[in-house]
Design a protein around this motif. Structure first.
Motif, PDB file in Angstrom:
ATOM      1  N   ALA A 225     -13.292  -4.383  43.011  1.00  0.00           N
ATOM      2  CA  ALA A 225     -12.721  -5.692  42.680  1.00  0.00           C
ATOM      3  C   ALA A 225     -11.868  -5.583  41.425  1.00  0.00           C
ATOM      4  O   ALA A 225     -10.785  -6.176  41.328  1.00  0.00           O
ATOM      5  N   GLY A 226     -12.355  -4.811  40.447  1.00  0.00           N
ATOM      6  CA  GLY A 226     -11.555  -4.578  39.250  1.00  0.00           C
ATOM      7  C   GLY A 226     -10.282  -3.815  39.556  1.00  0.00           C
ATOM      8  O   GLY A 226      -9.217  -4.102  38.990  1.00  0.00           O
ATOM      9  N   SER A 227     -10.364  -2.824  40.457  1.00  0.00           N
ATOM     10  CA  SER A 227      -9.177  -2.053  40.838  1.00  0.00           C
ATOM     11  C   SER A 227      -8.160  -2.913  41.585  1.00  0.00           C
ATOM     12  O   SER A 227      -6.954  -2.772  41.399  1.00  0.00           O
ATOM     13  N   VAL A 228      -8.655  -3.807  42.438  1.00  0.00           N
ATOM     14  CA  VAL A 228      -7.754  -4.734  43.136  1.00  0.00           C
ATOM     15  C   VAL A 228      -7.103  -5.681  42.130  1.00  0.00           C
ATOM     16  O   VAL A 228      -5.935  -6.064  42.283  1.00  0.00           O
ATOM     17  N   ALA A 229      -7.840  -6.055  41.089  1.00  0.00           N
ATOM     18  CA  ALA A 229      -7.258  -6.892  40.037  1.00  0.00           C
ATOM     19  C   ALA A 229      -6.089  -6.172  39.375  1.00  0.00           C
ATOM     20  O   ALA A 229      -5.078  -6.800  39.017  1.00  0.00           O
ATOM     21  N   TYR A 230      -6.191  -4.846  39.213  1.00  0.00           N
ATOM     22  CA  TYR A 230      -5.059  -4.088  38.692  1.00  0.00           C
ATOM     23  C   TYR A 230      -3.872  -4.165  39.648  1.00  0.00           C
ATOM     24  O   TYR A 230      -2.715  -4.305  39.214  1.00  0.00           O
ATOM     25  N   LYS A 231      -4.142  -4.070  40.942  1.00  0.00           N
ATOM     26  CA  LYS A 231      -3.067  -4.188  41.931  1.00  0.00           C
ATOM     27  C   LYS A 231      -2.380  -5.549  41.812  1.00  0.00           C
ATOM     28  O   LYS A 231      -1.155  -5.660  41.945  1.00  0.00           O
ATOM     29  N   LEU A 232      -3.166  -6.582  41.559  1.00  0.00           N
ATOM     30  CA  LEU A 232      -2.603  -7.914  41.361  1.00  0.00           C
ATOM     31  C   LEU A 232      -1.720  -7.928  40.123  1.00  0.00           C
ATOM     32  O   LEU A 232      -0.624  -8.498  40.126  1.00  0.00           O
ATOM     33  N   TYR A 233      -2.189  -7.279  39.078  1.00  0.00           N
ATOM     34  CA  TYR A 233      -1.418  -7.191  37.828  1.00  0.00           C
ATOM     35  C   TYR A 233      -0.068  -6.514  38.070  1.00  0.00           C
ATOM     36  O   TYR A 233       0.975  -7.013  37.632  1.00  0.00           O
ATOM     37  N   LYS A 234      -0.087  -5.401  38.787  1.00  0.00           N
ATOM     38  CA  LYS A 234       1.164  -4.689  39.065  1.00  0.00           C
ATOM     39  C   LYS A 234       2.027  -5.440  40.061  1.00  0.00           C
ATOM     40  O   LYS A 234       3.262  -5.418  39.976  1.00  0.00           O
ATOM     41  N   GLY A 235       1.392  -6.106  41.009  1.00  0.00           N
ATOM     42  CA  GLY A 235       2.157  -6.854  42.004  1.00  0.00           C
ATOM     43  C   GLY A 235       2.903  -8.027  41.403  1.00  0.00           C
ATOM     44  O   GLY A 235       4.053  -8.306  41.756  1.00  0.00           O
ATOM     45  N   LEU A 236       2.245  -8.701  40.461  1.00  0.00           N
ATOM     46  CA  LEU A 236       2.909  -9.819  39.796  1.00  0.00           C
ATOM     47  C   LEU A 236       3.965  -9.323  38.823  1.00  0.00           C
ATOM     48  O   LEU A 236       5.016  -9.954  38.661  1.00  0.00           O
ATOM     49  N   GLY A 237       3.679  -8.195  38.181  1.00  0.00           N
ATOM     50  CA  GLY A 237       4.610  -7.670  37.202  1.00  0.00           C
ATOM     51  C   GLY A 237       4.531  -8.445  35.892  1.00  0.00           C
ATOM     52  O   GLY A 237       4.005  -9.543  35.827  1.00  0.00           O
ATOM     53  N   ILE A 238       5.064  -7.840  34.841  1.00  0.00           N
ATOM     54  CA  ILE A 238       5.039  -8.471  33.526  1.00  0.00           C
ATOM     55  C   ILE A 238       5.782  -9.805  33.552  1.00  0.00           C
ATOM     56  O   ILE A 238       5.302 -10.822  33.070  1.00  0.00           O
ATOM     57  N   LYS A 239       6.960  -9.805  34.150  1.00  0.00           N
ATOM     58  CA  LYS A 239       7.720 -11.050  34.208  1.00  0.00           C
ATOM     59  C   LYS A 239       7.024 -12.074  35.086  1.00  0.00           C
ATOM     60  O   LYS A 239       7.031 -13.269  34.809  1.00  0.00           O
ATOM     61  N   GLY A 240       6.395 -11.588  36.161  1.00  0.00           N
ATOM     62  CA  GLY A 240       5.711 -12.501  37.063  1.00  0.00           C
ATOM     63  C   GLY A 240       4.535 -13.185  36.393  1.00  0.00           C
ATOM     64  O   GLY A 240       4.339 -14.386  36.528  1.00  0.00           O
ATOM     65  N   ILE A 241       3.760 -12.407  35.645  1.00  0.00           N
ATOM     66  CA  ILE A 241       2.633 -12.998  34.941  1.00  0.00           C
ATOM     67  C   ILE A 241       3.128 -13.951  33.869  1.00  0.00           C
ATOM     68  O   ILE A 241       2.534 -14.990  33.607  1.00  0.00           O
ATOM     69  N   GLY A 242       4.252 -13.607  33.254  1.00  0.00           N
ATOM     70  CA  GLY A 242       4.821 -14.496  32.260  1.00  0.00           C
ATOM     71  C   GLY A 242       5.214 -15.834  32.833  1.00  0.00           C
ATOM     72  O   GLY A 242       5.190 -16.854  32.155  1.00  0.00           O
ATOM     73  N   LYS A 243       5.564 -15.862  34.129  1.00  0.00           N
ATOM     74  CA  LYS A 243       5.956 -17.122  34.760  1.00  0.00           C
ATOM     75  C   LYS A 243       4.756 -17.928  35.233  1.00  0.00           C
ATOM     76  O   LYS A 243       4.865 -19.134  35.449  1.00  0.00           O
ATOM     77  N   LEU A 244       3.619 -17.245  35.457  1.00  0.00           N
ATOM     78  CA  LEU A 244       2.416 -17.971  35.864  1.00  0.00           C
ATOM     79  C   LEU A 244       1.808 -18.596  34.618  1.00  0.00           C
ATOM     80  O   LEU A 244       1.310 -17.901  33.744  1.00  0.00           O
ATOM     81  N   LYS A 245       1.856 -19.903  34.572  1.00  0.00           N
ATOM     82  CA  LYS A 245       1.590 -20.568  33.308  1.00  0.00           C
ATOM     83  C   LYS A 245       0.165 -20.426  32.784  1.00  0.00           C
ATOM     84  O   LYS A 245      -0.025 -20.328  31.589  1.00  0.00           O
ATOM     85  N   PRO A 246      -0.863 -20.407  33.633  1.00  0.00           N
ATOM     86  CA  PRO A 246      -2.198 -20.217  33.055  1.00  0.00           C
ATOM     87  C   PRO A 246      -2.502 -18.754  32.792  1.00  0.00           C
ATOM     88  O   PRO A 246      -3.501 -18.217  33.228  1.00  0.00           O
ATOM     89  N   ARG A 247      -1.587 -18.065  32.095  1.00  0.00           N
ATOM     90  CA  ARG A 247      -1.776 -16.638  31.879  1.00  0.00           C
ATOM     91  C   ARG A 247      -2.565 -16.347  30.604  1.00  0.00           C
ATOM     92  O   ARG A 247      -2.918 -15.214  30.336  1.00  0.00           O
ATOM     93  N   PHE A 248      -2.786 -17.375  29.809  1.00  0.00           N
ATOM     94  CA  PHE A 248      -3.464 -17.173  28.539  1.00  0.00           C
ATOM     95  C   PHE A 248      -4.953 -17.452  28.706  1.00  0.00           C
ATOM     96  O   PHE A 248      -5.477 -18.449  28.224  1.00  0.00           O
ATOM     97  N   ILE A 249      -5.594 -16.536  29.450  1.00  0.00           N
ATOM     98  CA  ILE A 249      -6.984 -16.816  29.822  1.00  0.00           C
ATOM     99  C   ILE A 249      -7.963 -16.083  28.917  1.00  0.00           C
ATOM    100  O   ILE A 249      -9.024 -15.832  29.361  1.00  0.00           O
ATOM    101  N   PRO A 250      -7.600 -15.680  27.739  1.00  0.00           N
ATOM    102  CA  PRO A 250      -8.528 -14.947  26.895  1.00  0.00           C
ATOM    103  C   PRO A 250      -9.465 -15.704  25.979  1.00  0.00           C
ATOM    104  O   PRO A 250     -10.356 -15.782  26.237  1.00  0.00           O
ATOM    105  N   LEU A 251     -10.068 -16.071  25.033  1.00  0.00           N
ATOM    106  CA  LEU A 251     -11.134 -16.024  24.045  1.00  0.00           C
ATOM    107  C   LEU A 251     -12.260 -17.039  24.088  1.00  0.00           C
ATOM    108  O   LEU A 251     -13.143 -16.909  23.319  1.00  0.00           O
ATOM    109  N   ILE A 252     -12.219 -18.009  24.941  1.00  0.00           N
ATOM    110  CA  ILE A 252     -13.270 -19.026  24.896  1.00  0.00           C
ATOM    111  C   ILE A 252     -14.462 -18.625  25.736  1.00  0.00           C
ATOM    112  O   ILE A 252     -15.530 -19.191  25.586  1.00  0.00           O
ATOM    113  N   VAL A 253     -14.268 -17.699  26.608  1.00  0.00           N
ATOM    114  CA  VAL A 253     -15.415 -17.184  27.351  1.00  0.00           C
ATOM    115  C   VAL A 253     -16.461 -16.777  26.333  1.00  0.00           C
ATOM    116  O   VAL A 253     -17.659 -16.800  26.573  1.00  0.00           O
TER     117      VAL A 253
END
Length: 417
Positions: A225-253
């Motif tokens: 599942a973690g490896s597939v998440a990497y595939k998602l990361y590469k599939g979206l690309g840096i610019k793609g993730i930048g366009k997906l607005k809820p990309r700032f999912i880090p520190l409140i967990v």
């Protein structure tokens, strides 16, 4: 992602220290580590190590060199502490030392070699949970419930928490052959692993410990599942993730790790899922995401949703897998946001030494903790574990890391020629 890895290690230390903090439990902490490991192994194998047997052996040896030096130093320190305790008080600590003192002479030659090799070289420690020990016969035997085996072979492991490294190393051995595959193949592996868990759990009753989270074929789904998440990361690309607005999912967990996990009922799960969905809609529509720079409120809000989801892990098998899925989907965004944070990377480096050394510090601080209030004693234990981890990072881990990176760079250079 370093802060999450640190919190997961700290969660395990809290469980082993019997500290009354509402951190996430030991089992989901370990299983989330599996997912993060799957993401990072897919990352390095696809971006750093070219295909080929020379690259394969360099990858395997580098992973081994990542975990072995710190492990050996903590192992030797634990043995030294055990010897000191025995000389000064006549008692044995940790428990594994007592087991060796009590039954070491009764072990057959092959059993003794197997257990000693696992203690020194880590590999195979996860397998000790499937063997019991018969003192009368002097040999180990297979069992599907080590709790009922009388004396489990796992009780001879001096650093008992290191069994997870055995599970991880199995994944390292096969990762180069599967994490470069097409996403459909990787998803098929996940489905197969979950299918085996359900089938063997139903047919043979393999649902309790050690099959709950120590049996690699069942845990393979989480690594992948973690490896597939990497595939998602590469599939979206840096610019793609930048366009997906809820990309700032880090520190409140983090806040949810600390504040909510042990106080959540099933009703809270329903409210949380609904709240996460509303938060998602808010993030998408928030006008701040149209700007180049993000505000602190965006970071906080997006992290809140992810961390709340993580905090709910372990409620039931269905909820667990639902939230594991949410975590896997969040990994690309967490990595995207945090990969340039030097402080986050530094904190992440502490996670492995903390995981390995906290039991040593627990033994070192036994008398001191008994003389203090529980919370003060717990704080001394945790702060001592973190301090020793930092020392191990600077004295052992970082010098070894430079050598490991030079070996990987040599493979890349030779591949380009």
């Amino acid at each position: 992602m370093g802060i999450i890895r640190f919190l997961l290690s700290l969660s395990v230390a809290v469980v082993h220290g019997h500290i009354s903090l509402p951190f996430i439990g030991g089992r989901p902490a370990v299983q989330l580590f599996y997912m993060i490991s799957g993401f990072y192994m897919a990352l390095v194998l696809n971006e750093k190590y070219p295909p080929g047997m020379r690259s394969y052996w360099t990858f395997i040896s580098n992973r081994y060199l990542r975990i072995l030096p710190v492990y050996l130093i903590v192992l030797v320190a634990t043995l030294g502490l055990s010897f000191y305790i025995w000389k000064t008080s006549g008692t044995f600590s940790p428990t594994a030392i007592y087991r060796w003192h009590q039954h070491g002479g009764e072990l057959g030659l092959m059993s003794k070699i197997m257990l000693l090799m696992s203690n020194v070289f880590i590999v195979g420690q996860d397998l000790t949970f499937y063997f019991g020990f018969d003192p009368n016969e002097g040999h180990v035997f297979m069992t599907d419930d080590f709790h009922k085996a009388g004396l489990s072979a796992s009780q001879f492991m001096i650093l008992p928490q290191a069994w997870t490294l055995g599970v991880e190393f199995i994944f390292y051995l096969i990762a180069p052959f599967i994490v470069r595959r097409k996403t459909g193949v990787m998803i098929l592996v996940i489905v197969t692993s979950i299918g085996f868990r359900m089938w063997l759990g139903s047919a043979l009753g393999w649902v309790k410990d050690p099959f709950s989270y120590r049996f690699f074929p069942f845990e393979m789904a989480l690594f992948m599942a973690g490896s597939v998440a990497y595939k998602l990361y590469k599939g979206l690309g840096i610019k793609g993730i930048g366009k997906l607005k809820p990309r700032f999912i880090p520190l409140i967990v983090i806040i949810c790790f600390v504040g909510f996990y042990k106080n959540i009922s099933s009703d809270h799960v329903k409210y949380a899922v609904g709240g996460i969905f509303l938060l998602f809609l808010w993030l998408v529509s928030n006008h701040h995401f149209g700007k180049e720079k993000t505000t602190l409120s965006n970071h906080v809000a997006a992290w809140l949703g992810l961390l709340l989801a993580i905090a709910l892990l372990g409620m039931s098998i269905g909820i667990t897998y639902l939230l594991f899925s949410l975590f896997a989907l969040a990994l690309p965004f967490i990595f995207y946001v945090s990969k340039e944070w030097k402080w986050d990377r530094w904190i992440g480096e502490i996670s492995y030494p903390l995981y390995i050394c906290h039991m040593l510090v627990l033994s070192l601080t036994t008398n001191l903790r008994q003389a203090c209030e529980p919370m003060i004693g717990g704080a001394i234990y945790l702060l001592g574990s973190v301090a020793l981890s930092v020392l191990l990072v600077y004295a052992v881990d970082q010098p070894m890391e430079r050598w490991r990176q030079s070996r990987a760079a040599a493979i890349i250079l030779s591949d380009k020629r």
